[in-house]
Motif scaffolding. Sequence first.
Motif, PDB file in Angstrom:
ATOM      1  N   ASN A   1       0.806  -1.223   0.000  1.00 35.49           N
ATOM      2  CA  ASN A   1       0.000   0.000   0.000  1.00 35.49           C
ATOM      3  C   ASN A   1       0.843   1.278   0.000  1.00 35.49           C
ATOM      4  O   ASN A   1       0.605   2.219   0.781  1.00 35.49           O
ATOM      5  CB  ASN A   1      -0.948   0.007   1.204  1.00 35.49           C
TER       6      ASN A   1
ATOM      7  N   ILE B   1      -0.719  12.482 -12.181  1.00 35.49           N
ATOM      8  CA  ILE B   1      -1.740  11.527 -11.747  1.00 35.49           C
ATOM      9  C   ILE B   1      -1.157  10.648 -10.649  1.00 35.49           C
ATOM     10  O   ILE B   1      -0.098  10.053 -10.823  1.00 35.49           O
ATOM     11  CB  ILE B   1      -2.212  10.658 -12.930  1.00 35.49           C
ATOM     12  N   ALA B   2      -1.836  10.589  -9.536  1.00 38.55           N
ATOM     13  CA  ALA B   2      -1.364   9.781  -8.406  1.00 38.55           C
ATOM     14  C   ALA B   2      -1.875   8.356  -8.524  1.00 38.55           C
ATOM     15  O   ALA B   2      -2.923   8.101  -9.120  1.00 38.55           O
ATOM     16  CB  ALA B   2      -1.834  10.395  -7.092  1.00 38.55           C
ATOM     17  N   LEU B   3      -1.112   7.451  -7.958  1.00 38.68           N
ATOM     18  CA  LEU B   3      -1.458   6.035  -7.956  1.00 38.68           C
ATOM     19  C   LEU B   3      -1.453   5.599  -6.498  1.00 38.68           C
ATOM     20  O   LEU B   3      -0.426   5.694  -5.822  1.00 38.68           O
ATOM     21  CB  LEU B   3      -0.384   5.285  -8.749  1.00 38.68           C
ATOM     22  N   ARG B   4      -2.607   5.168  -6.035  1.00 41.22           N
ATOM     23  CA  ARG B   4      -2.720   4.896  -4.603  1.00 41.22           C
ATOM     24  C   ARG B   4      -3.693   3.743  -4.406  1.00 41.22           C
ATOM     25  O   ARG B   4      -4.805   3.778  -4.912  1.00 41.22           O
ATOM     26  CB  ARG B   4      -3.266   6.154  -3.914  1.00 41.22           C
ATOM     27  N   GLY B   5      -3.265   2.752  -3.696  1.00 42.93           N
ATOM     28  CA  GLY B   5      -4.155   1.624  -3.482  1.00 42.93           C
ATOM     29  C   GLY B   5      -3.358   0.441  -3.003  1.00 42.93           C
ATOM     30  O   GLY B   5      -2.322   0.592  -2.356  1.00 42.93           O
TER      31      GLY B   5
ATOM     32  N   ALA C   1       1.830   4.589  -1.907  1.00 43.42           N
ATOM     33  CA  ALA C   1       1.285   5.489  -2.929  1.00 43.42           C
ATOM     34  C   ALA C   1       2.409   6.145  -3.712  1.00 43.42           C
ATOM     35  O   ALA C   1       3.521   6.331  -3.211  1.00 43.42           O
ATOM     36  CB  ALA C   1       0.414   6.550  -2.272  1.00 43.42           C
ATOM     37  N   LEU C   2       2.097   6.483  -4.938  1.00 41.02           N
ATOM     38  CA  LEU C   2       3.045   7.143  -5.829  1.00 41.02           C
ATOM     39  C   LEU C   2       2.363   8.418  -6.312  1.00 41.02           C
ATOM     40  O   LEU C   2       1.301   8.367  -6.922  1.00 41.02           O
ATOM     41  CB  LEU C   2       3.308   6.202  -7.004  1.00 41.02           C
ATOM     42  N   ARG C   3       2.986   9.537  -5.959  1.00 40.91           N
ATOM     43  CA  ARG C   3       2.289  10.799  -6.237  1.00 40.91           C
ATOM     44  C   ARG C   3       3.341  11.850  -6.550  1.00 40.91           C
ATOM     45  O   ARG C   3       4.283  12.033  -5.780  1.00 40.91           O
ATOM     46  CB  ARG C   3       1.505  11.198  -4.987  1.00 40.91           C
TER      47      ARG C   3
END
Lengths: 347, 347
Positions: free
Chosen positions: A287, B288-292, A289-291
């Motif tokens: 979990n 664009i963020a990637l979160r999960g 995140a990449l932002r």
Amino acid sequence: MRATVIHAPHDIRVEEVPDPRVQEPTDVVVRVLRACICGSDLWAYRGESARQPGQRIGHEFLGVVEEAGSQVAGFAPGDLVVAPFVWSDGTCEYCAEGLHTSCPRGGFWGTVGSDGGQGEAVRVPFADGTLVKLPPAAVSDDRLLTGLLALSDVLGTGHHAAVGAGVRRGSTVAVVGDGAVGLCGVLAARRLGAERIIALGRHRARTDIAKTFGATDIVAARGEAAVEAVRELTGGQGAHAVIEAVGTEQSMRTAVGIARDGGAIGYVGVPHGSGTGLDLSVLFDRNIALRGGVAPVRAYIPELLPDVLDGTVDPSPVFDVTVGLDGVPEGYRAMDERTALKVLVKP
Amino acid sequence: MRATVIHAPHDIRVEEVPDPRVQEPTDVVVRVLRACICGSDLWAYRGESARQPGQRIGHEFLGVVEEAGSQVAGFAPGDLVVAPFVWSDGTCEYCAEGLHTSCPRGGFWGTVGSDGGQGEAVRVPFADGTLVKLPPAAVSDDRLLTGLLALSDVLGTGHHAAVGAGVRRGSTVAVVGDGAVGLCGVLAARRLGAERIIALGRHRARTDIAKTFGATDIVAARGEAAVEAVRELTGGQGAHAVIEAVGTEQSMRTAVGIARDGGAIGYVGVPHGSGTGLDLSVLFDRNIALRGGVAPVRAYIPELLPDVLDGTVDPSPVFDVTVGLDGVPEGYRAMDERTALKVLVKP
């Protein structure tokens, strides 16, 4: 006027080019007082980002307004201004949200048909939406002027990474990348209240700056060894907030390796390489995140400017070599060979 | 007792296995009333995730406590309980933060040495940290009991995706994936106040459920055509919040394509495929963020449970086929061939 032109990889020249002039009523022309060379300029220099022969280069500058178009409301000749590394109209939905880098009428300095920052002057489109005014007195304070130049890119980009990484009061932060952006990431993390800032770097001159910028720990290792060292410093868990300021596969792998489960990577290194270095299943399982992305520094200048003006934040130490316009090609060489951290240009 | 065992790809059997019993004082044994088959079970079924021959399978169940260890404080025989898809100790730093999926003592049902959910009973480690009590009356309400089963995975996973995508009041959301998780993502997005929910899907039965769950628009296309359709529905911009509930390269590419600049992708589809389908430079340019990731559904059950109990949220329509334990192998076949959306198991 004279300006820097890129003809081919490793072929940077300073040449006579047409004088910029107001073309649209929303333009101004800025006489450049300070410019600099960016780590991302090296991608073009090394031929890893394509450029048309004869394109201008340089996207960081501050200077004095020389001429203003008839529809420019906020600026007049004589104003001291700083430009973010993209221009933007200031009126669209994205600009209103603070994502000026997505402005449909925006663009990057040095793209075909536009001036670059590494020259004597620049035509600035959408001046009201793009430029930010600086106090006139700053012009006589050499160190301050240099610090203010960092608002055009590296300081705002470091801040964007810190925001993306979710840095807040009390955070443990790790910073991958000891270039000017990484170092500004350290500054930004400290400014946002980070309690612990672990800077990765093996160049003493750079890690010394990291320490003055607020780094509490230095990890002089790379790859797996760096991951192990950061984990050891963080009770095995890694850092909740990771700033990735390089953009290679290796640096991204390191960033993932040192991130704590549930944490975030704020990435601002322009991604390079065929793959991304990202194993999405690792991010998924933990979990993380990449932002991040291209920093909308125009949005951040008003927030960061007061701290630079009052000395709370002083990014000027990232500029370790100063050249005149003629010295720009040599400046690229020095940065390419990592003998210079960031080259300041006084045209 | 009888339980589902996976011997090889496409070789799922229901067999006699040892009765579970309390082994640690923190264990309970739960007699399963409802279990189900998950889309992610199909990765094992298809041989894309490795399993040892003879491993149990199934990670979603609710039931009645049959026996409780001496140190179990919160549960007693006769209690109706739901289990999240991982067990967790409930006492570590990660559990305290709500990231139960990173609990160092946690684990997945069906891993070697543990029971799976698709059986008559399950030994539950760390019962106090893992299980959540349900009102006893629910046992006599067939539809409610089925809806409550969704708390074990799909509803919490859809919620995790919606949270990761940054859904809030007024959001425009797009959902990639018309499986049970994608549909629960629609439910979760509506619950969080999304104004517009665009569901991508080409199976009428599924998109009909999406509509009853709150989808305002259906895009019956895939790949580039889907991206164009979503962009057309959103004034060219894309959706600020994108839920990715598949996990393939194609679905991730679609998710990126339909995301608005500055938006976020909440991804909960278990990543599969050699690459990730991610072009990081596109995410970078557009911020664009990637979160999960793997959803810490244990953390979400207390928040979601009241809405399921009072009928505000009813995920039960995602279960479209019901089998007894003997029907589980046929249930896998049906889900693999997409003739069933999600198979409910009543042992």
